[in-house]
Motif scaffolding. Structure first.
Motif, PDB file in Angstrom:
ATOM      1  N   LYS A  22       0.919  -1.145   0.043  1.00  0.00           N
ATOM      2  CA  LYS A  22       0.021  -0.068   0.018  1.00  0.00           C
ATOM      3  C   LYS A  22       0.761   1.239   0.130  1.00  0.00           C
ATOM      4  O   LYS A  22       1.768   1.387   0.973  1.00  0.00           O
ATOM      5  N   SER A  24       1.102   5.378   0.431  1.00  0.00           N
ATOM      6  CA  SER A  24       0.328   6.429   0.596  1.00  0.00           C
ATOM      7  C   SER A  24       0.965   7.628   0.145  1.00  0.00           C
ATOM      8  O   SER A  24       2.158   7.588  -0.042  1.00  0.00           O
ATOM      9  N   PHE A  31      -4.260   6.725  -1.993  1.00  0.00           N
ATOM     10  CA  PHE A  31      -3.226   5.602  -1.769  1.00  0.00           C
ATOM     11  C   PHE A  31      -3.506   4.743  -3.196  1.00  0.00           C
ATOM     12  O   PHE A  31      -4.452   4.692  -3.652  1.00  0.00           O
TER      13      PHE A  31
END
Ligand code: MG
Length: 401
Positions: A22, A24, A31
Motif C-alpha cells: 500500500k 500512501s 493511496f
C-alpha cells in the motif's frame, strides 16, 4: 505529490501468501495497492520491498511510474531476478492504481482504452482418471467456459501428476515427495484428448500444460500425436532456458506453443519472439515487473503475431490478477487469459476483483484497479510457510515439479 509511506502486508487467507503493498501519499486519502507473489520466496520479496526499495521511494513523485520502474531495475545496479521482478511488480501495480484514482479513470482507460468488451478465459479441469477429467471439463462447459485446460493423472503416478496434486503448496517439504514417470504420461495424454474431443466435439477450446516435464523430442512426439485434437495451445513444453529445444519442437509440429510463466522480463521473451518459436507469451504480471513491463512484452510480441496468454493461477494474487485483466482489455494482441478463481473467503477481503460470466472476464469501472482491500481482516491471516512439492523419478532422481 509525494510518496509518504509504503506498507507491506503478507496475508495468507487460503494457503497462498499474498505480498500486498500500500503506497500512501501526502494527499489525504489518496493511496494505491498492488501485490507481488513468489511461492517459496515471499519473505525475500517482502524484505526487498520494505528494506531495500521503500527507502528509495519515500519522498518521490508517485506519478512517475516509468521512471520509478527504471530506478528500481537499473539504479539498484544488480538487475533482475525473480524476487526483484516480483517486488517491482507489487510497487508498479500500486502506482498504477494510485494514478487511476488520482485521475478518476479505470486502468484499462489509462492503458489506451478497451480493445474488447470481455476477456476470453480458460478454466482448469483435472482428474486422477480420464473419466474424472471428462466430468470436470463438462462442468466447466456447463458454467459457460469456452476454453478449458485439461490435465489427467499419469497412471500409477497420480499423486505426482501436474494439475492433479503436485502443484499445490505444501507445508512439510522435507517429508512430502511424490513420484512421476514420463512414459505413462506420454501414453495417457493423447488418450485423454481423443476421449475429450469425442465428448465435446468442437464446442470448447482445449489446452494442456506439460509444466516443463519433458525433453524437446518427447514434446515433439506428443505435440504431433495431439494434432488431430486441435489444441488451442500446449503450455510450458520444456524448461524455458532451452531456446534451441523449442526450435526442434517447431520443426516437427504445428500444435501452438505457449511459454513464459517462469520468465520475468522482456529480455527473456525477446529471442522467442524474434525467432517465432512461440505462439502465446504468458509471463505472470506479479513476477514480471508489473503492468509497465507486461505492457511492453505485449507490444514486442505484436509485430510477430504472437498473442498473450498471461499467467493467472490463484497464487498470482487478486490485485495482480485485476491488473492483468485491465491490460488484457486494452491490448490488440490479447489471446486468452488463465482464469483465477478465488474462494469466497478471499473474495471477501478483496472486493471488486474481475468477474467471470459466459466465458469472459470483466473488471470494475471504478478508478484504478477498482478493487478495495479489507486491511484489518487481511492482517488476521499471517504468513504461512509454503513450498512446492518435490517430484522424483522412480529411481530417486529429481524431476521438474
Ligand atoms: Mg503452466
Amino acid at each position: 505529490m509525494r510518496i509518504t509511506n509504503i506498507d507491506v502486508i503478507i496475508s495468507c487467507p487460503n494457503r497462498t501468501n499474498y505480498v500486498i503493498v500500500k503506497i500512501s501519499t501526502d494527499e489525504p486519502g489518496l493511496f494505491g495497492i498492488g501485490n507481488g507473489t513468489l511461492v517459496g520466496g515471499e519473505l525475500a520479496l517482502a524484505t526487498m520491498i520494505e528494506k531495500h526499495f521503500a527507502p528509495r521511494l519515500i519522498g518521490t513523485d508517485p506519478d512517475r511510474i516509468e521512471d520509478t520502474w527504471q530506478l528500481l531495475q537499473r539504479a539498484t545496479y544488480w538487475r533482475g531476478g525473480r524476487a526483484v521482478a516480483a517486488a517491482i511488480a507489487a510497487i508498479d501495480v500500486a502506482l498504477w492504481d494510485l494514478k487511476g484514482k488520482r485521475y478518476s479513470a479505470p486502468l484499462y482507460s489509462l492503458l489506451g482504452g478497451k480493445c474488447r468488451e470481455g476477456v476470453l478465459c480458460y478454466g482448469h479441469a483435472s482428474g486422477r482418471t480420464i473419466e474424472e477429467t471428462v466430468e470436470h471439463v463438462l462442468a466447466y462447459r456447463e458454467r459457460g467456459c469456452k476454453a478449458i485446460r485439461a490435465q489427467v493423472g499419469t497412471p500409477g503416478y497420480e499423486d505426482g501428476s501436474y494439475g492433479v496434486h503436485a502443484s499445490q503448496p505444501i507445508t512439510d517439504p522435507a517429508r512430502t515427495v511424490r513420484h512421476w514417470e514420463p512414459t505413462p504420461y506420454l501414453r495417457v495424454v493423447p488418450r485423454l484428448f481423443d476421449r475429450l474431443r469425442r465428448e465435446v466435439n468442437d464446442s470448447v477450446e482445449l489446452l494442456h500444460d506439460v509444466h516443463d516435464r519433458l525433453t524437446p523430442i518427447q514434446v515433439a512426439q506428443l505435440a504431433k500425436e495431439l494434432e488431430p485434437y486441435h489444441l488451442f495451445f500446449l503450455e510450458d513444453p520444456i524448461p524455458v532456458e532451452n531456446t534451441d529445444g523449442l526450435r526442434l519442437i517447431r520443426q516437427h509440429t504445428t500444435t501452438p506453443i505457449a511459454i513464459g510463466e517462469r520468465f520475468n522480463s522482456k529480455w527473456d521473451c525477446l529471442p522467442l519472439l524474434t525467432n517465432q518459436l512461440i505462439d502465446y507469451v504468458r509471463n505472470p504480471l506479479s513476477k514480471s515487473g508489473g503492468l509497465t513491463e507486461l505492457r511492453k512484452i505485449a507490444v514486442l510480441a505484436e509485430p510477430f503475431q504472437v498473442k498473450t496468454a498471461f499467467q493467472g493461477p490463484n497464487d498470482l494474487g487478486p490485485l495482480a490478477f485485476a491488473a492483468t485483466v485491465h491490460l488484457d482489455l486494452a491490448i490488440p494482441n490479447f489471446g486468452i487469459q488463465e482464469l483465477a478463481e478465488y474462494p469466497p473467503e478471499v473474495e471477501e477481503l478483496f472486493s471488486g476483483i474481475p468477474t467471470f460470466k459466459d466465458g469472459y472476464l470483466t473488471v470494475s469501472d471504478k478508478p484504478g484497479l477498482g478493487v478495495e482491500i479489507n486491511e484489518t481482516e487481511l492482517r488476521k491471516y499471517p504468513y504461512q510457510p509454503s513450498f512446492f512439492t518435490t517430484i522424483r523419478r522412480e529411481d530417486g532422481s529429481l524431476q521438474d515439479p
